[in-house]
Enzyme design. Structure first.
Site, mmCIF file in Angstrom:
data_model
loop_
_atom_site.group_PDB
_atom_site.id
_atom_site.type_symbol
_atom_site.label_atom_id
_atom_site.label_comp_id
_atom_site.label_asym_id
_atom_site.label_seq_id
_atom_site.Cartn_x
_atom_site.Cartn_y
_atom_site.Cartn_z
ATOM 1 N N HIS A 85 13.156 3.114 -46.865
ATOM 2 C CA HIS A 85 12.461 3.407 -45.614
ATOM 3 C C HIS A 85 11.099 2.717 -45.546
ATOM 4 O O HIS A 85 10.608 2.413 -44.455
ATOM 5 C CB HIS A 85 12.302 4.918 -45.458
ATOM 6 C CG HIS A 85 11.789 5.328 -44.116
ATOM 7 N ND1 HIS A 85 12.410 4.960 -42.939
ATOM 8 C CD2 HIS A 85 10.704 6.069 -43.755
ATOM 9 C CE1 HIS A 85 11.741 5.459 -41.911
ATOM 10 N NE2 HIS A 85 10.704 6.134 -42.383
ATOM 11 N N SER A 125 8.854 4.040 -38.164
ATOM 12 C CA SER A 125 9.596 5.287 -38.281
ATOM 13 C C SER A 125 9.495 6.050 -36.952
ATOM 14 O O SER A 125 9.918 5.532 -35.918
ATOM 15 C CB SER A 125 9.079 6.086 -39.472
ATOM 16 O OG SER A 125 9.928 7.156 -39.776
#
Length: 707
Positions: A676, A561
């Site tokens: 994610h 991320s």
């Protein structure tokens, strides 16, 4: 959207053909913009091509299948700790995953049996069975049950693991979804109970109801038995705000409702609901964080100084004064020392629990109010030099559940009672012989003189430089603390254990941008100062070289991320220092990030690339724009998910295409589910651990596939 076609465990390397010219266009337009078409046929064809090529290479590496099987066994071992999810009155809930239930079983046990160390579990929802029965790839996102009875629940389920989910009413007494009950279609909804027959709902109401960040901006009150379209307006945020939220908090037996308008990732306005649904503004500064209610006090964490109260401290206001419109000045609750940082806080009916970091080692404090302005403080007797996680709390029993662990110490779950006394409930059996390894903490000196801590695990007696894996994050106030080497959460399960068992070094770097030393540690790497986080990373890596632990070209950087952005920056800025880069769910095209999915919500962290002054500093590190023709880069490994609706998969796709177009090798692994967090179940996580281990051996140890 239709459910995506799933590709079975795949990845990519340089031999995979690139399905487009990579030299740009005469106008300077982005030649890889087509890869931002998430489910586009052409884009997915390129993904499959990359996937198949790396799959072929890494699955053929010596030890791949052994690693995969070992990782799967560890990730599905039924001896893992049954961590408490929430405590609902006298009941503890848990989401349990194992080989038979990779998506999980939501279950409950009595608080008494759980704290006795012999929980008697009752299944509430079998997520795997539900998905099979309904023909959906459900991923559990949690349940909000109406206190204090905890019978009516709002269950959130995501198809494939995206942030957006479906909300359905479920009855805990009957064990069934409520026919004709409250239901919300898939969206990034924010919802809570107002009462048994009313919800407060912020969701996608159609055109104009979302912010530019893609989050709800309209909150409505929805009565049972009426269509959602007839719900009445409660609060509305601006289109340029990040989003609007709603939640409830308990103060002993009193339930309070709060509304937030998030103006940016770090600023918000907040209201508490008073009589007749009237919203009363809270006196918190826009940068402060609400932490809970206790004994009629509202507790807040200060990210900026407030009067005589320093940043990083806890303060309180009397809730009755707030409701009366006369909040007065805040009162000090707790202020950490210079080496310390408050990482998380929770409340029970009569106690405040603080997870504290002290030079990145965990402590747990219990605070009990003595009077209106003072608190008694107890340091709970937990293992030294450990990472402490504050998992859940039992309000009425004034009990906290915490887990303690380190690189070499398996997790142990403790129940800490009202007196501050811990009791070990369950420990994870050792997965390796810890006596064969050492755990050290060192400090590197960054370019501006700042001391940057890092943790190092390696085999005892290791001499001479060995390959090193350095993991870091460096953003959004998120501190990085050591967890057991088989359970490192963002490092693909047991990858770190595989790596140190090979005789190599594993490092967790506490670079600026995180919260290891409180708000100042984060603020030091914000916006135009972002490069400081990367300088910290390089300082740690160069310290490994200076100490003879590793060598240039034998160090891999790893991040996911925002950490994926960090790893991408390291790849492009310091190809002389790193020999590999593990880049997970990354931001990489920082020119377009604010126009891709939830990207606009992070402009408080990075800046706005559409503002020339901001782009002037962003462009100096943006990885996609800094790939240079003629430069040799170490082969990165990109891993991500097609269904990530937070960080756009186009970032990794375009970066892979640009690198490969300039003749650089690339490994690539795009799951078609998982959101994610990438992996949707332990089987996928196990494959990723084996692939990443194979990738590191290929690039840092020179191991090649069996012929």
């Amino acid at each position: 959207m239709p459910a995506p076609r799933k590709i079975k465990f795949a990845a990519a390397i340089a031999a995979a053909p690139l399905l487009v010219a990579a030299t740009g266009t005469a106008s300077g337009a982005d030649p890889f913009l087509w890869l931002e078409d998430i489910h586009g046929e052409r884009a997915l064809q390129q993904v499959e091509t990359w996937n198949a090529a790396t799959d072929k290479t890494l699955r053929a590496m010596p030890g791949f299948e052994t690693d995969r099987a070992a990782a799967f066994s560890i990730l599905t071992d039924e001896s893992h700790i049954a961590a408490p999810g929430t405590v609902m009155g006298d009941v503890v809930t848990n989401l349990w995953r194992d080989k038979a239930n990779p998506r999980g079983v939501w279950r409950e046990a009595s608080l008494a049996s759980f704290t006795a160390g012999k929980p008697e579990w009752k299944t509430l929802i079998d997520v795997d069975a539900l998905g099979k029965a309904e023909g959906k790839s459900w991923v559990w996102h949690g349940a909000d049950c109406l206190a204090p009875e905890y019978v009516r629940c709002l269950v959130s389920l995501s198809p494939g693991g995206s942030d957006a989910d479906v909300v359905r009413e479920w009855n805990r007494k009957t064990g069934t979804f409520v026919e004709g009950g409250f239901t919300l279609p898939q969206a990034k909804s924010r919802v809570t109970w107002a009462d048994a027959d009313t919800l407060l709902v912020a969701t996608d109401y159609g055109e104009g109801s979302l912010t530019t960040s893609g989050y709800p901006r309209i909150l409505k009150r929805w009565k049972r038995g009426t269509p959602l379209a007839s719900a009445s307006l409660v609060k509305e945020a601006g289109a340029q705000d990040m989003g609007l939220g709603v939640f409830t908090a308990m103060d002993a037996k009193v339930r309070r409702t709060f509304v937030t308008v998030n103006k940016s990732f770090y600023t918000k306005d907040m209201w508490v609901e008073g009589k007749d649904g009237k919203l009363i503004a809270l006196p918190l500064p826009e940068s402060a964080d609400f932490e809970g209610l206790i004994d009629g006090k509202l507790i807040a964490f200060l990210n900026k100084p407030l009067g005589t109260h320093p940043a990083g401290a806890l303060v309180s206001w009397t809730l009755a004064d707030i409701l009366a419109g006369k909040p007065g000045e805040p009162v000090s609750v707790y202020a950490p020392e210079k080496s310390q940082a408050i990482e998380s806080v929770t409340t029970t009916d009569h106690a405040l629990w603080i997870k504290l970091l002290d030079d990145v080692s965990g402590r747990l404090l219990q605070l009990v109010p003595r009077d209106e302005t003072t608190w008694s403080v107890t340091t709970v007797a937990l293992p030294d030099n450990a990472t402490i996680s504050l998992d859940a709390a039992a309000d009425k029993a004034d009990m906290a559940f915490v887990t303690a662990q380190s690189f070499l110490q398996p997790p142990t779950l403790y129940a800490v009672d009202a007196s501050g006394t811990p009791k070990a409930l369950q420990s994870l059996p050792a997965k390796f012989d810890a006596s064969a390894f050492t755990l050290e903490q060192h400090f590197a000196t960054s370019k501006d003189g700042t001391r940057v801590p890092y943790f190092l695990a390696r085999k005892k007696g290791t001499s001479g430089p060995v390959p090193a894996l350095v993991h870091a994050y460096g953003g959004f106030r998120a501190a990085q603390t050591p967890t057991y080497l088989t359970t490192e959460p963002y490092r693909a399960g047991p990858l770190a254990m595989f790596w140190v068992s090979d005789g190599n070094a594993y490092v967790l770097a506490n670079i600026r941008g995180g919260g290891e030393y409180g708000p100042a540690w984060h603020d030091a790497a914000l916006r135009e100062n972002r490069q400081r986080a990367y300088e910290d990373l390089y300082a740690v890596s160069e310290d490994l070289v200076a100490r003879g632990i590793s060598a240039r070209g034998k160090i891999a950087v790893s991040g996911r991320s925002n950490g994926g952005l960090m790893a991408g920056v390291a790849l492009t800025q310091r190809p002389d220092l790193y020999g590999a880069a593990i880049i997970g769910s990354p931001l990489l095209d920082m020119k377009r990030y604010s126009h891709m999915l939830a990207g606009a919500s992070w402009m408080a962290e990075y800046g706005d690339p559409d503002v020339p002054g901001d782009w002037a500093f962003i462009k100096t590190y943006s990885p996609y724009q800094n790939v240079k023709k003629g430069t040799h880069y170490p082969a990165p490994f990109f891993y991500l998910s097609t269904e990530d609706d937070r960080v756009h998969p186009g970032h990794a796709r375009k970066m892979a295409a640009r690198l490969q177009g300039y003749g650089n090798p690339v490994f690539y692994h795009e799951y078609r589910e998982g959101g994610h967090s990438v992996g949707a179940d332990p089987a996928e996580d196990a494959v990723r651990a084996a692939m990443l281990h194979a990738y590191l051996k290929y690039n840092l140890e020179g191991v090649r596939p069996a012929s």
